[in-house]
Every structure is written in structure tokens, then in C-alpha cells.
Design a protein around this motif. Structure first.
Motif, PDB file in Angstrom:
ATOM      1  N   PHE A   1       0.865  -1.194   0.000  1.00  0.00           N
ATOM      2  CA  PHE A   1       0.000   0.000   0.000  1.00  0.00           C
ATOM      3  C   PHE A   1       0.894   1.234   0.000  1.00  0.00           C
ATOM      4  CE2 PHE A   1      -3.105   2.856   2.311  1.00  0.00           C
ATOM      5  CZ  PHE A   1      -3.958   2.980   1.224  1.00  0.00           C
ATOM      6  N   LEU A   2       0.792   1.986  -1.078  1.00  0.00           N
ATOM      7  CA  LEU A   2       1.745   3.059  -1.329  1.00  0.00           C
ATOM      8  C   LEU A   2       1.876   4.086  -0.202  1.00  0.00           C
ATOM      9  CD1 LEU A   2       3.837   4.070  -3.208  1.00  0.00           C
ATOM     10  CD2 LEU A   2       2.071   5.057  -4.650  1.00  0.00           C
ATOM     11  N   PRO A   3       0.776   4.603   0.316  1.00  0.00           N
ATOM     12  CA  PRO A   3       0.944   5.616   1.375  1.00  0.00           C
ATOM     13  C   PRO A   3       1.701   5.068   2.585  1.00  0.00           C
ATOM     14  CG  PRO A   3      -1.299   5.634   0.550  1.00  0.00           C
ATOM     15  CD  PRO A   3      -0.628   4.448  -0.060  1.00  0.00           C
ATOM     16  N   TYR A   4       1.405   3.836   2.942  1.00  0.00           N
ATOM     17  CA  TYR A   4       2.107   3.201   4.058  1.00  0.00           C
ATOM     18  C   TYR A   4       3.592   3.044   3.755  1.00  0.00           C
ATOM     19  CZ  TYR A   4       3.918  -0.745   6.722  1.00  0.00           C
ATOM     20  OH  TYR A   4       4.710  -1.558   7.482  1.00  0.00           O
ATOM     21  N   ARG A   5       3.855   2.492   2.587  1.00  0.00           N
ATOM     22  CA  ARG A   5       5.230   2.228   2.180  1.00  0.00           C
ATOM     23  C   ARG A   5       6.054   3.526   2.136  1.00  0.00           C
ATOM     24  NH1 ARG A   5       8.814  -0.967   0.308  1.00  0.00           N
ATOM     25  NH2 ARG A   5       8.167  -2.305   1.995  1.00  0.00           N
ATOM     26  N   LEU A   6       5.450   4.528   1.562  1.00  0.00           N
ATOM     27  CA  LEU A   6       6.106   5.833   1.455  1.00  0.00           C
ATOM     28  C   LEU A   6       6.418   6.366   2.844  1.00  0.00           C
ATOM     29  CD1 LEU A   6       6.755   7.312  -1.108  1.00  0.00           C
ATOM     30  CD2 LEU A   6       4.556   8.436  -1.013  1.00  0.00           C
TER      31      LEU A   6
ATOM     32  N   SER B   1      -0.398  10.779   3.878  1.00  0.00           N
ATOM     33  CA  SER B   1      -0.908  10.177   5.110  1.00  0.00           C
ATOM     34  C   SER B   1      -1.955  11.069   5.768  1.00  0.00           C
ATOM     35  CB  SER B   1       0.230   9.916   6.097  1.00  0.00           C
ATOM     36  OG  SER B   1       0.889   8.721   5.784  1.00  0.00           O
ATOM     37  N   ASP B   2      -1.662  12.354   5.829  1.00  0.00           N
ATOM     38  CA  ASP B   2      -2.595  13.266   6.480  1.00  0.00           C
ATOM     39  C   ASP B   2      -3.933  13.318   5.759  1.00  0.00           C
ATOM     40  OD1 ASP B   2      -0.707  13.741   8.344  1.00  0.00           O
ATOM     41  OD2 ASP B   2      -0.225  15.770   7.713  1.00  0.00           O
ATOM     42  N   ASN B   3      -3.878  13.349   4.444  1.00  0.00           N
ATOM     43  CA  ASN B   3      -5.128  13.382   3.695  1.00  0.00           C
ATOM     44  C   ASN B   3      -5.941  12.109   3.924  1.00  0.00           C
ATOM     45  OD1 ASN B   3      -4.622  15.865   2.718  1.00  0.00           O
ATOM     46  ND2 ASN B   3      -4.301  15.280   0.587  1.00  0.00           N
ATOM     47  N   LEU B   4      -5.269  10.984   3.887  1.00  0.00           N
ATOM     48  CA  LEU B   4      -5.975   9.744   4.165  1.00  0.00           C
ATOM     49  C   LEU B   4      -6.509   9.730   5.588  1.00  0.00           C
ATOM     50  CD1 LEU B   4      -3.880   6.980   2.411  1.00  0.00           C
ATOM     51  CD2 LEU B   4      -6.164   7.786   1.862  1.00  0.00           C
ATOM     52  N   ALA B   5      -5.683  10.196   6.522  1.00  0.00           N
ATOM     53  CA  ALA B   5      -6.083  10.191   7.929  1.00  0.00           C
ATOM     54  C   ALA B   5      -7.374  10.981   8.131  1.00  0.00           C
ATOM     55  CB  ALA B   5      -4.970  10.763   8.794  1.00  0.00           C
ATOM     56  N   ARG B   6      -7.487  12.072   7.415  1.00  0.00           N
ATOM     57  CA  ARG B   6      -8.719  12.854   7.523  1.00  0.00           C
ATOM     58  C   ARG B   6      -9.929  12.014   7.153  1.00  0.00           C
ATOM     59  NH1 ARG B   6      -6.144  17.509   6.452  1.00  0.00           N
ATOM     60  NH2 ARG B   6      -5.841  17.006   4.266  1.00  0.00           N
ATOM     61  N   HIS B   7      -9.783  11.227   6.086  1.00  0.00           N
ATOM     62  CA  HIS B   7     -10.901  10.378   5.689  1.00  0.00           C
ATOM     63  C   HIS B   7     -11.193   9.290   6.710  1.00  0.00           C
ATOM     64  CE1 HIS B   7     -10.056  11.898   1.451  1.00  0.00           C
ATOM     65  NE2 HIS B   7     -11.274  12.300   1.753  1.00  0.00           N
ATOM     66  N   TYR B   8     -10.149   8.596   7.159  1.00  0.00           N
ATOM     67  CA  TYR B   8     -10.354   7.555   8.175  1.00  0.00           C
ATOM     68  C   TYR B   8     -11.100   8.118   9.367  1.00  0.00           C
ATOM     69  CZ  TYR B   8      -6.353   5.333   5.820  1.00  0.00           C
ATOM     70  OH  TYR B   8      -5.490   4.795   4.913  1.00  0.00           O
ATOM     71  N   ARG B   9     -10.629   9.244   9.808  1.00  0.00           N
ATOM     72  CA  ARG B   9     -11.202   9.841  11.019  1.00  0.00           C
ATOM     73  C   ARG B   9     -12.646  10.269  10.772  1.00  0.00           C
ATOM     74  NH1 ARG B   9      -7.858  11.289  14.365  1.00  0.00           N
ATOM     75  NH2 ARG B   9      -9.015  10.797  16.246  1.00  0.00           N
TER      76      ARG B   9
ATOM     77  N   SER C   1      -7.654   6.561  13.815  1.00  0.00           N
ATOM     78  CA  SER C   1      -6.412   7.274  13.491  1.00  0.00           C
ATOM     79  C   SER C   1      -5.542   6.423  12.571  1.00  0.00           C
ATOM     80  CB  SER C   1      -5.646   7.560  14.769  1.00  0.00           C
ATOM     81  OG  SER C   1      -5.182   6.340  15.320  1.00  0.00           O
ATOM     82  N   THR C   2      -4.442   7.012  12.130  1.00  0.00           N
ATOM     83  CA  THR C   2      -3.544   6.283  11.241  1.00  0.00           C
ATOM     84  C   THR C   2      -2.946   5.033  11.905  1.00  0.00           C
ATOM     85  OG1 THR C   2      -3.033   8.239   9.934  1.00  0.00           O
ATOM     86  CG2 THR C   2      -1.429   6.463   9.864  1.00  0.00           C
TER      87      THR C   2
ATOM     88  N   LEU D   1      -5.441  -2.366  11.996  1.00  0.00           N
ATOM     89  CA  LEU D   1      -6.581  -3.050  11.380  1.00  0.00           C
ATOM     90  C   LEU D   1      -6.177  -3.683  10.055  1.00  0.00           C
ATOM     91  CD1 LEU D   1      -9.576  -0.611  12.053  1.00  0.00           C
ATOM     92  CD2 LEU D   1      -9.093  -2.801  13.151  1.00  0.00           C
ATOM     93  N   ALA D   2      -5.459  -2.919   9.244  1.00  0.00           N
ATOM     94  CA  ALA D   2      -5.052  -3.442   7.935  1.00  0.00           C
ATOM     95  C   ALA D   2      -4.168  -4.667   8.095  1.00  0.00           C
ATOM     96  CB  ALA D   2      -4.317  -2.359   7.147  1.00  0.00           C
TER      97      ALA D   2
END
Lengths: 146, 146
Positions: A12-17, B25-33, B39-40, B46-47
Motif C-alpha cells: 500500500f503506497l501511502p504506508y510504504r512511502l 498520510s494526512d489526507n488519508l487520515a482525515r478520511h479515516y477519522r 487514526s492512522t 486493522l489493515a
DNA sequence: TAATATTCATTGCATTTGCAACGATGTCAA
DNA sequence: TTGACATCGTTGCAAATGCAATGAATATTA
């Protein structure tokens, strides 16, 4: 009870990055701290000052992607260490000039060649992928920051 | 008074990598939250559980590059949210089994396809550079973690 | 001009983080 | 078996972080 689909976090790219960036930054940070006594935010500000001296906290915030409170505190530490001075902008007294002291210039003169060398080694190890990497990073930023 | 050599922070790979990773990461984190209330660090656990359920905190620490205290606290939050359970390992009572609850599985069933879709979009946008990027990230890890 | 709004840097505060120390459990060798 | 050592997960604590609020300076507009 739905079964989660297969998922490979490692690809998963964001994680890897994030993992790679973190590792790289942490390793460098250890060196900065051990040899020069500065943190990553402090190093970034110094590096930016090497490029354009006399900038404001706001410039730093915009140019090197650093929260202004973080930039402000890092700048204060650099002042406390005698590497940078803060002076008020004569034209607009809300603004600050962050300027390298001679001591700061000396530190940078020692640090920057190492940074360049590190980067050169890295590029060499990456070979042909280095350019693609840079391009990809640029593109991700464009996509992700609409 | 040595003059610092010219230096372009923007083309300094560790910096660039860090900025891009942080943004993403921050952009994704916003969606998760916003959509799932996690949180990340929680999302990463979970993943990982989607991939291999029943692992210990130590497994997480080693497999997904997360400090054990961070993993421990994130796991506790997941338990508090009813997404995960902790049970003692019968063979070695120092070890824990982190296991997805049905609720956790439901959440993942909703979340994972989105993650996949996001990744697919990203790869598409990167085109030919995507593979080079992955290769480069692998290589940096190898170089940087001697 | 006077009143209002905006911008800049700093600071207070709550949250997150990393590290070291701890208790509980397990391993190993004398 | 027992005593020293190692490992696992948690927690205390200090430092770092992000956000919102503040005060000072400037811009804007009625």
C-alpha cells in the motif's frame, strides 16, 4: 459477518512511502543531532536559509511545508543556539528576518557537503529509478493537493 | 566566515520524500477519522489484522514498523471501540492475540475497497513510474537499513 | 479619518510520541 | 530446582506536535 477482502499493507503506497520516509529522516536526524546538535525541523530551516537568507517564519511555513508554530519554535531554538538571528522587518514590522549568524554559516558549510554526498550516494544506488522516483513524488503531490 | 554552498532543499530526497509521505498520510487520515473514527496507527493495525488476524503487539511492532508503546495504545483504543479483542495466548501468557471483532470486520469490509481504489487511482496517475517508485522505495530501505 | 478586517509570530493547551522502567511470564544453565 | 537472564505488554514522563486564541501591526473600506 462480512469477511474482509485480502489486503497487503506492504504494497500500500501511502504506508510504504511513510515507512521509508520515516526511516530515512530518523537516520539522518540521528546524525544531525549527534554531530551538530540540531533536530530535523531546525536542519530544514537552516537548509532553507542557505538557499534564501533573511526570510520570515511565514516564508518558511509556505516554502518548506512546516506548521508555523513548529517553525516559530524551531527558529527560537536556532536563535538560542546562536545559529540564527531574528530582526524585525523595517517595512512591515509584523514580519521577521531570520538570518544566519557566522556560526550558522560555519555549521552549514560543514553540513551541506555531507547532505550532498548522502544524496549523491542515494541516487547512485537507485540508478535509473532515481529520476522516476522524483517525477513520481512530484506527481503525487499534484494529485493529492488539488 | 565561510559561505555556505548553494543547496536546494526541494531536490533533497529525504525532505521531498517526507513531505509527500506526510501529505498523503494526512489526507488519508482525515478520511479515516471522518468516516470511520480511527487514526492512522489504528488503521494500520486493522489493515495488518485483515492480513493476518490473531497477532501479538510484538508482531505488529516488527511487521508494520510501529513502536511497541504506540502499537499497544492504538490496540487499546481499538478494543475500546469494539473493533478488536485482546486475548491471552494460552501457550505463552506474555503474548497477546489481537483479533478482529465482527464489527471490526465490517469496518474493514467497507474501508479496504476504498484503500484499494485509492491505490489503483494513484498507480494509474503515476503510469510507468509506479513500478520504478516501488522499486526505489525497496532499495532505499535496503540501503538505509544496513 | 475611523472602524473593521486581515496578517504575522507567539503561546497555551490538549494530544501524540518515544524512551525508559516496570511487573509478569518464560527460558536456560548451574 | 532454583536463580539469573530475556521477553512481552503496559505505563510514567518529558518532549514534540497541531490547533486555536492572542496581541501587535498593517490593510481595507465606509
Amino acid at each position: 459477518m462480512p469477511k474482509p477482502p485480502a489486503f497487503d499493507l506492504d504494497s500500500f503506497l501511502p504506508y510504504r512511502l511513510s515507512v521509508v520516509a520515516q526511516r530515512l529522516s530518523d537516520n539522518l536526524a540521528r546524525h544531525y543531532r549527534a554531530e551538530f546538535g540540531i533536530s530535523t525541523p531546525e536542519w530544514r530551516i537552516l537548509a532553507h536559509l542557505a538557499q534564501s537568507d533573511g526570510v520570515s517564519v511565514r516564508d518558511i511555513e509556505q516554502r518548506i511545508d512546516m506548521e508555523k508554530s513548529k517553525a516559530s519554535r524551531a527558529a527560537s531554538k536556532l536563535v538560542a543556539k546562536g545559529l540564527v538571528t531574528k530582526t524585525a522587518n523595517a517595512d512591515d514590522r509584523r514580519l521577521l528576518h531570520l538570518t544566519l549568524t557566522p556560526k550558522g554559516q560555519t555549521l552549514l558549510a560543514a553540513l551541506l557537503p555531507r547532505a550532498e554526498a548522502f544524496q549523491a550516494d542515494l541516487r547512485k544506488a537507485l540508478g535509473a529509478d532515481a529520476d522516476a522516483l522524483m517525477r513520481a513524488l512530484d506527481n503525487i503531490l499534484k494529485i493529492d493537493t488539488p
